[in-house]
Scaffold this motif. Structure first.
Motif, short mmCIF file in Angstrom:
data_model
loop_
_atom_site.label_atom_id
_atom_site.label_comp_id
_atom_site.label_asym_id
_atom_site.label_seq_id
_atom_site.Cartn_x
_atom_site.Cartn_y
_atom_site.Cartn_z
N GLU A 143 -3.84 28.17 63.57
CA GLU A 143 -2.72 27.94 62.66
C GLU A 143 -1.53 27.31 63.38
OE1 GLU A 143 -1.64 31.02 59.86
OE2 GLU A 143 -3.48 32.09 60.35
N SER A 144 -1.45 27.51 64.71
CA SER A 144 -0.26 27.07 65.43
C SER A 144 -0.55 26.14 66.60
CB SER A 144 0.51 28.29 65.96
OG SER A 144 -0.31 29.07 66.82
N LYS A 180 0.61 16.39 64.77
CA LYS A 180 1.03 17.52 63.95
C LYS A 180 1.43 16.98 62.59
CE LYS A 180 4.68 21.04 63.77
NZ LYS A 180 5.88 21.59 64.47
N THR A 182 1.83 17.94 58.17
CA THR A 182 1.94 18.99 57.16
C THR A 182 1.21 18.56 55.89
OG1 THR A 182 4.09 19.67 58.03
CG2 THR A 182 3.56 20.37 55.80
N LYS A 184 0.79 19.12 51.96
CA LYS A 184 1.59 19.66 50.85
C LYS A 184 0.93 19.37 49.51
CE LYS A 184 6.04 19.10 53.22
NZ LYS A 184 7.39 18.48 53.15
N ASN A 242 -1.26 25.00 50.74
CA ASN A 242 0.03 24.40 50.44
C ASN A 242 1.02 24.60 51.58
OD1 ASN A 242 1.76 22.94 48.72
ND2 ASN A 242 2.78 24.83 48.11
N GLY A 243 1.49 23.50 52.18
CA GLY A 243 2.47 23.57 53.25
C GLY A 243 1.90 23.92 54.61
N MET A 244 0.59 23.85 54.77
CA MET A 244 -0.01 24.16 56.07
C MET A 244 0.25 23.05 57.08
SD MET A 244 -4.05 23.23 55.88
CE MET A 244 -4.14 23.15 57.66
N THR A 245 0.31 23.41 58.35
CA THR A 245 0.47 22.43 59.42
C THR A 245 -0.87 22.24 60.12
OG1 THR A 245 2.77 23.05 59.76
CG2 THR A 245 1.69 21.84 61.53
N TYR A 247 -2.82 20.74 63.33
CA TYR A 247 -2.65 20.27 64.70
C TYR A 247 -3.96 19.64 65.18
CZ TYR A 247 1.41 23.40 64.76
OH TYR A 247 2.59 24.03 64.49
#
Length: 254
Positions: A143-144, A180, A182, A184, A242-245, A247
């Motif tokens: 996720e990060s 990176k 996003t 949406k 929705n709104g995930m990033t 990488y």
């Protein structure tokens, strides 16, 4: 489950700054025997996972280096070795690797290293100025962060040694770009299973030539071995759409 595809054409940069110096300790060897060389990797450029605050650390397990030793400056004397699995130190700030080398006598020794060892296309490839490296097309980010196996790091060369060292302190530069993006405006009740980014006509991932003496790309996607996309596999994770990033890593391109 949601599969997301995006066409993109963005300029991505690389981090290619070398930090610190190298350290060597000269041992006494006998030709034909083997000895263990300890490699300590550290600094802000030697990382494989992004942290929540922008910092990065080594993964705890599974890390291996490819190490090249060149005797007397000729490709015919180059030996490529895979290190043992690394051990983290200082809460992940550094990683120690051990590689078994054959003892020999020569007028000079040069050393080059690549992370990860799995990025090497062939064990027979010993041309440090045009080394075949593969950036995986299917990646498993968190996720990060991008996935650890999707990183490619090249060490600052250690050259002109008169004896084989028992220890090298290496600093690395990242030769790939970090992306990176996003996602949406998707259904918030669904989770993302896969994201595919495509840039038609570009070498996004796949095989390329890297010059280990400069930590720069020589040819991206040589002999049509480049791939125009990167696939991010989230099948074993629960990622809200929705709104995930997302990488990922890729070869530098516009």
């Amino acid at each position: 489950m949601k599969t997301v595809n995006r066409l993109f054409g963005i300029l991505l940069g690389t981090t290619a700054l070398f930090l610190s110096c190298t350290k060597q300790e000269n041992p006494v060897h006998q030709d034909g025997n083997t000895f263990e060389m300890t490699i300590v990797a550290g600094s802000d450029q030697t990382r494989t996972v992004l942290g929540s605050d922008g910092t990065v650390t080594w993964a705890a397990t599974g890390e291996q280096l490819a190490v090249m030793e060149v005797a007397n400056g000729t490709e015919t004397t180059t030996a490529k070795k895979a290190s043992n699995e690394g051990v983290t130190n200082d809460d992940g700030a550094t990683m120690s690797f051990v590689v078994s080398m054959t003892t020999k006598t020569a007028d000079s020794f040069d050393y080059y290293a690549l992370y990860p060892n799995s990025a090497c296309v062939s064990n027979n490839n010993t041309n440090v100025e045009k080394f075949k490296v593969e950036l995986v097309s299917t990646q498993t980010p968190t996720e990060s962060s991008f996935g650890p196996s999707a990183d490619v790091l090249v060490a600052k060369p250690v050259t002109g040694l008169t004896e084989q060292p028992t220890e090298l302190n290496l600093q690395f530069a990242r030769v790939i770009a970090v992306g990176k993006m996003t996602i949406k405006n998707l259904n918030t009740t669904e989770n993302v299973k896969k994201v595919t980014f495509t840039a038609v006509g570009k070498a996004v991932t796949g095989r390329s030539y890297i010059d280990f003496t400069t930590a720069e790309g020589v040819e991206y996607g040589y002999s049509d071995q480049g791939v125009d996309n990167v696939i991010l596999d989230y099948s074993d994770k629960t990622i809200a759409a929705n709104g995930m990033t997302a990488y990922f890593t890729c070869w530098p391109f516009k």
